[in-house]
Write an enzyme that holds these catalytic residues in place. Structure first.
Site, PDB file in Angstrom:
ATOM      1  N   VAL A  67       0.868  -1.176   0.000  1.00  0.00           N
ATOM      2  CA  VAL A  67       0.000   0.000   0.000  1.00  0.00           C
ATOM      3  C   VAL A  67       0.902   1.222   0.000  1.00  0.00           C
ATOM      4  O   VAL A  67       2.103   1.127   0.269  1.00  0.00           O
ATOM      5  CB  VAL A  67      -0.950   0.043   1.219  1.00  0.00           C
ATOM      6  CG1 VAL A  67      -1.992  -1.054   1.132  1.00  0.00           C
ATOM      7  CG2 VAL A  67      -0.162  -0.043   2.522  1.00  0.00           C
ATOM      8  N   SER A  68       0.326   2.386  -0.290  1.00  0.00           N
ATOM      9  CA  SER A  68       1.137   3.590  -0.437  1.00  0.00           C
ATOM     10  C   SER A  68       1.451   4.307   0.866  1.00  0.00           C
ATOM     11  O   SER A  68       2.466   4.982   0.973  1.00  0.00           O
ATOM     12  CB  SER A  68       0.442   4.580  -1.382  1.00  0.00           C
ATOM     13  OG  SER A  68       0.534   4.146  -2.715  1.00  0.00           O
ATOM     14  N   SER A  69       0.569   4.187   1.863  1.00  0.00           N
ATOM     15  CA  SER A  69       0.772   4.961   3.086  1.00  0.00           C
ATOM     16  C   SER A  69       0.390   4.155   4.325  1.00  0.00           C
ATOM     17  O   SER A  69      -0.315   3.139   4.238  1.00  0.00           O
ATOM     18  CB  SER A  69      -0.065   6.244   3.037  1.00  0.00           C
ATOM     19  OG  SER A  69      -1.444   5.930   2.994  1.00  0.00           O
TER      20      SER A  69
END
Length: 206
Positions: A67-69
């Site tokens: 995931v990105s964050s």
């Protein structure tokens, strides 16, 4: 496209003479590939094998989730759960579970970079991901071809729910921001050039 070497280049890389490589080719010790015109050439995988850097055997099975964050940690756990369910139904024994937090636009992610190295060295038989954008946001076809060249079977569960929509929006906004900054920089650069040209131009009538 995979790196290839002429017989002369391969001789330099391996420290062997061209005649030795020709002899090995004829004897089947280290077979060369042939171009359409019959010229010998060697691949990067052959170089790795010669150096003993390419692992023998089937290799490992790795499941990769991203995931990105940090705020998307629940999405990360959903991916892992979906991958475990998929692997269980398919009968895949996973040797390593890799979880990573980082943008799909960043190809220098630590775990992603390590994974690509492992694939290049022939140590990964099977790579399983929830959705193709979990590996990279853009350029997936290149990485899929990279896996194929190095003997890695890339398997995609392909569940749309495993590709967070808000992450796509964030990535697109990041791209817009980068190009906006470049456009602003280009305009500023043009202004600098124009001002410099005006300063160098002789006054009218001279």
């Amino acid at each position: 496209m995979e790196n290839t070497y002429s017989i002369g280049q391969f001789a330099q890389l391996t420290g062997r003479g061209v005649k030795t490589l020709q002899k090995w080719d004829r004897a089947g010790i280290l077979k060369a590939h042939r171009t359409l015109t019959g010229r010998r050439y060697y691949t990067h995988d052959q170089y790795l094998e010669y150096r003993g850097l390419k692992a023998k055997g089937a290799g490992s099975t790795i499941a990769y989730a991203r995931v990105s964050s940090q705020s998307q940690k629940p999405d990360l756990q959903n991916q892992v759960a979906a991958l475990k369910d998929f692997c269980g139904r398919q009968g895949f024994k996973v040797d390593e579970w890799v979880e990573e937090v980082g943008s799909g636009l960043n190809y220098q992610r630590k775990q992603f970079h390590r994974l690509m190295e492992e694939i290049e060295l022939g140590r990964v038989q099977r790579l399983i991901i929830a959705h193709k954008d979990r590996l990279v946001r853009f350029g997936f076809e290149w990485f899929a071809a990279f896996c194929e060249r190095h003997g890695t079977d890339l398997i995609i569960v392909n569940g749309d729910t495993l590709s967070p929509e808000q992450e796509l929006v964030q990535d697109l906004l990041s791209i817009v921001h980068v190009f906006s900054a470049r456009l602003h920089g280009l305009r500023s650069y043009k202004k600098v050039i124009r001002d410099a040209a005006l300063q160098k131009s002789p006054p009218p009538g001279e």
